[in-house]
Design a protein around this motif. Sequence first.
Motif, mmCIF file in Angstrom:
data_model
loop_
_atom_site.group_PDB
_atom_site.id
_atom_site.type_symbol
_atom_site.label_atom_id
_atom_site.label_comp_id
_atom_site.label_asym_id
_atom_site.label_seq_id
_atom_site.Cartn_x
_atom_site.Cartn_y
_atom_site.Cartn_z
ATOM 1 N N GLN A 27 -10.695 10.398 -5.453
ATOM 2 C CA GLN A 27 -10.942 9.552 -4.103
ATOM 3 C C GLN A 27 -10.169 8.498 -4.553
ATOM 4 O OE1 GLN A 27 -14.820 7.947 -5.261
ATOM 5 N NE2 GLN A 27 -15.794 9.928 -4.467
ATOM 6 N N PHE A 28 -8.793 8.461 -5.770
ATOM 7 C CA PHE A 28 -7.613 7.712 -6.046
ATOM 8 C C PHE A 28 -6.408 8.271 -6.132
ATOM 9 C CE2 PHE A 28 -12.473 7.389 -8.955
ATOM 10 C CZ PHE A 28 -11.788 5.141 -8.536
ATOM 11 N N ASP A 29 -6.282 7.638 -5.692
ATOM 12 C CA ASP A 29 -3.954 7.856 -5.620
ATOM 13 C C ASP A 29 -3.325 8.287 -6.596
ATOM 14 O OD1 ASP A 29 -4.576 7.255 -2.574
ATOM 15 O OD2 ASP A 29 -4.300 5.916 -2.809
ATOM 16 N N SER A 30 -3.731 8.165 -7.819
ATOM 17 C CA SER A 30 -3.145 7.583 -9.234
ATOM 18 C C SER A 30 -3.280 9.392 -9.778
ATOM 19 C CB SER A 30 -3.956 6.927 -9.958
ATOM 20 O OG SER A 30 -3.907 5.546 -10.316
ATOM 21 N N TYR A 31 -2.172 9.539 -10.334
ATOM 22 C CA TYR A 31 -1.972 10.831 -11.286
ATOM 23 C C TYR A 31 -2.744 10.883 -12.551
ATOM 24 C CZ TYR A 31 -0.101 14.885 -13.153
ATOM 25 O OH TYR A 31 0.372 16.106 -13.817
#
Length: 82
Positions: A27-31
Amino acid sequence: MIAAVNCLLSKKIDHKKIIRIVSKANQFDSYILIEFGKKTLNAKSYLSTSELHDFLGSLKLYAKGHDSKLAIEALQTTLADQ
């Protein structure tokens, strides 16, 4: 932005929780990485994260990206849910 947090698991992780972890991470763009022992896992990959099956103990969550703090908080909550 980089965020990291240590987590201590008091209950073993089963397949349902692994699916919830991967779903939440995606749900998140972060790695997002999960580190335990000498292993580092991609939290967005079911294949990678499935190594957590029956894991009990301490792990570390890392996230890098604009929403890293939110990602870490959400995954920490997901891991804490019994």
